[in-house]
Design a protein around this motif. Structure first.
Motif, PDB file in Angstrom:
ATOM      1  N   SER A 312      40.013  39.388  27.458  1.00 19.01           N
ATOM      2  CA  SER A 312      39.970  38.414  28.562  1.00 19.01           C
ATOM      3  C   SER A 312      38.586  38.408  29.192  1.00 19.01           C
ATOM      4  CB  SER A 312      41.017  38.749  29.627  1.00 19.01           C
ATOM      5  OG  SER A 312      40.720  39.988  30.243  1.00 19.01           O
ATOM      6  N   ILE A 313      38.243  37.271  29.764  1.00 14.89           N
ATOM      7  CA  ILE A 313      37.024  37.126  30.562  1.00 14.89           C
ATOM      8  C   ILE A 313      37.422  36.496  31.891  1.00 14.89           C
ATOM      9  CG2 ILE A 313      34.750  36.065  30.776  1.00 14.89           C
ATOM     10  CD1 ILE A 313      34.549  35.984  27.754  1.00 14.89           C
ATOM     11  N   ASP A 314      37.105  37.159  32.986  1.00 12.46           N
ATOM     12  CA  ASP A 314      37.315  36.606  34.318  1.00 12.46           C
ATOM     13  C   ASP A 314      35.960  36.317  34.936  1.00 12.46           C
ATOM     14  OD1 ASP A 314      40.343  36.774  35.171  1.00 12.46           O
ATOM     15  OD2 ASP A 314      39.923  38.593  34.016  1.00 12.46           O
ATOM     16  N   VAL A 315      35.840  35.136  35.532  1.00  9.41           N
ATOM     17  CA  VAL A 315      34.567  34.674  36.071  1.00  9.41           C
ATOM     18  C   VAL A 315      34.739  34.414  37.563  1.00  9.41           C
ATOM     19  CG1 VAL A 315      32.655  33.076  35.744  1.00  9.41           C
ATOM     20  CG2 VAL A 315      34.281  33.452  33.884  1.00  9.41           C
ATOM     21  N   ASP A 316      33.938  35.055  38.380  1.00 11.73           N
ATOM     22  CA  ASP A 316      33.964  34.853  39.827  1.00 11.73           C
ATOM     23  C   ASP A 316      32.816  33.931  40.218  1.00 11.73           C
ATOM     24  OD1 ASP A 316      36.121  36.661  40.093  1.00 11.73           O
ATOM     25  OD2 ASP A 316      34.717  38.350  40.041  1.00 11.73           O
ATOM     26  N   LEU A 317      33.159  32.884  40.999  1.00 10.63           N
ATOM     27  CA  LEU A 317      32.203  31.824  41.310  1.00 10.63           C
ATOM     28  C   LEU A 317      32.226  31.488  42.795  1.00 10.63           C
ATOM     29  CD1 LEU A 317      33.325  29.455  38.417  1.00 10.63           C
ATOM     30  CD2 LEU A 317      31.222  30.813  38.418  1.00 10.63           C
ATOM     31  N   SER A 318      31.152  30.844  43.266  1.00  9.36           N
ATOM     32  CA  SER A 318      31.137  30.309  44.619  1.00  9.36           C
ATOM     33  C   SER A 318      32.049  29.083  44.692  1.00  9.36           C
ATOM     34  CB  SER A 318      29.718  29.898  45.011  1.00  9.36           C
ATOM     35  OG  SER A 318      29.314  28.767  44.246  1.00  9.36           O
ATOM     36  N   HIS A 319      32.322  28.647  45.917  1.00 16.01           N
ATOM     37  CA  HIS A 319      33.211  27.501  46.123  1.00 16.01           C
ATOM     38  C   HIS A 319      32.702  26.259  45.400  1.00 16.01           C
ATOM     39  CE1 HIS A 319      35.074  24.098  48.341  1.00 16.01           C
ATOM     40  NE2 HIS A 319      36.091  24.921  48.504  1.00 16.01           N
ATOM     41  N   ALA A 320      31.391  25.970  45.556  1.00 11.76           N
ATOM     42  CA  ALA A 320      30.839  24.752  44.961  1.00 11.76           C
ATOM     43  C   ALA A 320      30.946  24.769  43.444  1.00 11.76           C
ATOM     44  CB  ALA A 320      29.383  24.573  45.387  1.00 11.76           C
ATOM     45  N   LEU A 373      39.594  30.886  21.836  1.00  9.59           N
ATOM     46  CA  LEU A 373      38.959  31.747  22.834  1.00  9.59           C
ATOM     47  C   LEU A 373      39.127  31.223  24.258  1.00  9.59           C
ATOM     48  CD1 LEU A 373      37.313  34.335  23.060  1.00  9.59           C
ATOM     49  CD2 LEU A 373      35.253  32.985  22.597  1.00  9.59           C
ATOM     50  N   ILE A 374      39.152  29.910  24.433  1.00 11.16           N
ATOM     51  CA  ILE A 374      39.201  29.311  25.771  1.00 11.16           C
ATOM     52  C   ILE A 374      40.362  29.839  26.624  1.00 11.16           C
ATOM     53  CG2 ILE A 374      39.761  27.124  26.939  1.00 11.16           C
ATOM     54  CD1 ILE A 374      37.790  25.765  25.013  1.00 11.16           C
ATOM     55  N   PRO A 375      41.587  29.988  26.104  1.00 11.94           N
ATOM     56  CA  PRO A 375      42.683  30.470  26.969  1.00 11.94           C
ATOM     57  C   PRO A 375      42.491  31.886  27.509  1.00 11.94           C
ATOM     58  CG  PRO A 375      43.547  29.406  24.993  1.00 11.94           C
ATOM     59  CD  PRO A 375      42.082  29.592  24.782  1.00 11.94           C
ATOM     60  N   ARG A 376      41.560  32.634  26.953  1.00 17.29           N
ATOM     61  CA  ARG A 376      41.313  34.004  27.430  1.00 17.29           C
ATOM     62  C   ARG A 376      40.334  34.040  28.600  1.00 17.29           C
ATOM     63  NH1 ARG A 376      39.662  36.733  21.742  1.00 17.29           N
ATOM     64  NH2 ARG A 376      40.695  35.148  20.456  1.00 17.29           N
ATOM     65  N   ILE A 377      39.842  32.892  29.017  1.00 15.41           N
ATOM     66  CA  ILE A 377      38.820  32.814  30.058  1.00 15.41           C
ATOM     67  C   ILE A 377      39.414  32.156  31.302  1.00 15.41           C
ATOM     68  CG2 ILE A 377      36.538  31.927  30.668  1.00 15.41           C
ATOM     69  CD1 ILE A 377      35.927  31.859  27.636  1.00 15.41           C
ATOM     70  N   ARG A 378      39.269  32.810  32.443  1.00  9.02           N
ATOM     71  CA  ARG A 378      39.765  32.293  33.712  1.00  9.02           C
ATOM     72  C   ARG A 378      38.657  32.400  34.758  1.00  9.02           C
ATOM     73  NH1 ARG A 378      44.419  29.596  33.422  1.00  9.02           N
ATOM     74  NH2 ARG A 378      44.624  29.973  35.669  1.00  9.02           N
ATOM     75  N   ALA A 379      38.594  31.430  35.647  1.00  9.41           N
ATOM     76  CA  ALA A 379      37.616  31.442  36.736  1.00  9.41           C
ATOM     77  C   ALA A 379      38.333  31.619  38.069  1.00  9.41           C
ATOM     78  CB  ALA A 379      36.799  30.165  36.736  1.00  9.41           C
ATOM     79  N   ARG A 399      33.696  39.564  34.371  1.00  4.00           N
ATOM     80  CA  ARG A 399      34.477  40.774  34.143  1.00  4.00           C
ATOM     81  C   ARG A 399      35.191  40.618  32.803  1.00  4.00           C
ATOM     82  NH1 ARG A 399      38.491  40.503  37.758  1.00  4.00           N
ATOM     83  NH2 ARG A 399      37.873  38.476  38.655  1.00  4.00           N
ATOM     84  N   ILE A 400      34.762  41.387  31.825  1.00  2.95           N
ATOM     85  CA  ILE A 400      35.266  41.252  30.456  1.00  2.95           C
ATOM     86  C   ILE A 400      36.091  42.482  30.088  1.00  2.95           C
ATOM     87  CG2 ILE A 400      34.626  41.024  28.024  1.00  2.95           C
ATOM     88  CD1 ILE A 400      32.124  39.556  28.873  1.00  2.95           C
ATOM     89  N   ARG A 401      37.276  42.247  29.572  1.00  2.00           N
ATOM     90  CA  ARG A 401      38.104  43.338  29.051  1.00  2.00           C
ATOM     91  C   ARG A 401      38.198  43.174  27.538  1.00  2.00           C
ATOM     92  NH1 ARG A 401      41.158  47.285  30.745  1.00  2.00           N
ATOM     93  NH2 ARG A 401      40.828  46.652  32.911  1.00  2.00           N
TER      94      ARG A 401
END
Length: 476
Positions: A312-320, A373-379, A399-401
């Protein structure tokens, strides 16, 4: 061109009047060499993007449709060998520069400056019968300085969060300012031009999901700014004090409920320069995704990551950036959606090792490997990034697991190309890489020379003719 005694703005001390007065008196003699160099590189990069964008499938549809409605004229459509009127040339050439998300962006006041300024300047120069390269460069810098200031008055990325295509909203002013310098407007006429530009501002960010129209938004703004400057030069009046008006003014309307800051309009004019802040892109994706791509490439290099290792890949982003660059994708998608979406961009970058033209071509987008691969990525939206203000907008955390349980993390505060601006040799390399095979090498290098030595160019018609002849498709 104004042939009367120079007139003042209606209120020379207000934000609109201060900007109009500065534009009316602007000359290259006040510009530091670092700003001049950055402007030359921005123009070279913009031309490279136009040559890539000219023959893309959606660009071809735009050209045939628009030219089917409009008349011939003196102005060249880049990469087509066809001529049309000045407004139409500005519209189409701006559409080409923004045609594949390869062009510049301002990290604090999001807009794509070359796609706003260069098309309206080339069209105006052709309408005037040619101008010197020195005049062209001065006008370009004026546009590069104005657009971000108007954007900063609306708090930059807040416009994206609210659903506006920010650059199209405050890009009309950049185009109008640049054209006005070529037309030698006085302060009163610049005030009219800014008012006429403001009333033509528009752009909805929902165009990013599937619409071709997102490619054309900055072209519309380039055209509208051209109209504004030429109308003002003819004595047609616009809204006075457009940035100060409480009712129906630009800031009061677009910034309603968001406390716009009118002091940004004329802040530091002639002392603080926005042109060097404009970022040249290293990836063919929306600017808000670049920090995530840079962080991913760092992790790939450090850990020799392979797609089959990723759980999995989790991506933390700003509001914009979260609202601009994240939604759950459903197959199939268009190239514009791929270039706007963080999941697709990271997936294809992990698979291919880069995120340039080929990674966002239709045949690449629809392959099974990227969709596995796309379903393993969440923002996710991290509100802590927002508390840093405009400087925190580009921050991204990955954050990659891995499948073996290993946890990896990387955080990038801003795109690398913003933190370390591309050098001349890097910009030239990008230009050559983008345009190799699209046009003959001698013509490619002649365009490069014209822009890197712009002050020595006697007549802009030389550059216009080099850009005019047909080019090949970047997808060929």
């Amino acid at each position: 061109m104004n042939v009367h005694a120079p007139r003042q703005a209606s209120d020379p001390t207000g934000p609109t009047g201060q900007l109009a007065t500065w534009l009316a008196n602007f000359t290259l003699s006040t510009v530091p060499e670092a700003v001049l160099e950055r402007a030359r590189l921005l123009l070279l990069d913009g031309v490279g993007c136009a040559l890539v964008g000219a023959q893309l499938p959606w660009s071809r549809i735009a050209v045939e449709s628009v030219l089917g409605l409009e008349a011939e004229g003196p102005c060249n459509v880049i990469g087509w060998g066809r001529k049309t009127t000045a407004p139409v040339a500005a519209l189409l050439n701006g559409t080409f520069i923004q045609g594949f998300e390869l062009d510049d962006f301002h990290p604090l006041a999001p807009l794509h400056s070359a796609s706003l300024v260069l098309p309206s300047l080339l069209a105006t120069a052709e309408k005037l019968g040619g101008v010197s390269g020195e005049r062209l460069l001065a006008a370009a810098i004026a546009g590069f300085e104005v657009g971000p200031r108007v954007g900063l008055a609306l708090h930059g990325g807040q416009m994206l969060s609210r659903g506006w295509h920010s650059g199209a909203v405050f890009g009309t002013h950049a185009s109008a300012a640049a054209c006005g310098v070529l037309l030698q407007l006085d302060a009163a006429a610049f005030e009219d031009a800014l008012g006429l530009a403001a009333t033509q501002s528009a752009g909805l960010m929902a165009a990013q999901y599937e619409a071709m129209s997102k490619r054309m938004h900055h072209g519309f703004a380039a055209r509208n700014g051209l109209y504004a400057a030429h109308l003002a030069a003819s004595g047609y009046t616009g809204i006075q004090r457009v940035f100060e008006r409480d009712y129906g003014g630009f800031l009061s309307t677009f910034g309603e409920g968001h406390a716009p800051d009118a002091t940004q309009i004329a802040h530091g004019l002639g002392e603080h320069w926005e042109t060097p802040t404009i970022v040249l892109k290293a990836h063919a994706a929306m600017g808000g995704l670049h920090s995530g791509l840079d962080a991913l490439f760092d992790l790939i290099a450090k850990h020799q990551l392979r797609p089959d290792q990723i759980d999995s890949i989790d991506v933390d982003l700003s509001h914009a950036v979260y609202h601009h660059g994240w939604w759950e994708l459903e197959r199939p998608i268009t190239p514009i959606a791929a270039q706007m979406n963080i999941a697709y961009a990271l997936a294809v970058a992990l698979l291919d090792g880069e995120a340039m033209v080929r990674q966002f071509a239709p045949e690449r987008i629809d392959r099974d490997d990227v969709w596995a691969l796309i379903p393993r990525i969440r923002a996710h939206h991290d509100s802590a990034f927002d508390s840093a203000g405009p400087l925190g907008r580009g921050r991204t955390r990955l954050r990659i697991r891995l499948r073996d349980g290993t946890a990896l993390q990387a955080e990038q505060p801003a795109p690398k190309s913003a933190l370390q601006p591309m050098r001349r040799d890097q910009v030239v390399t990008k230009y050559r890489r983008l345009t190799d095979g699209l046009l003959p090498a001698p013509r490619q290098r002649a365009i490069e020379t014209c822009l890197l030595e712009l002050e020595s160019l006697e007549d802009s018609a030389t550059l216009s003719e080099l850009l005019a002849w047909p080019v090949a498709s970047a997808f060929s």
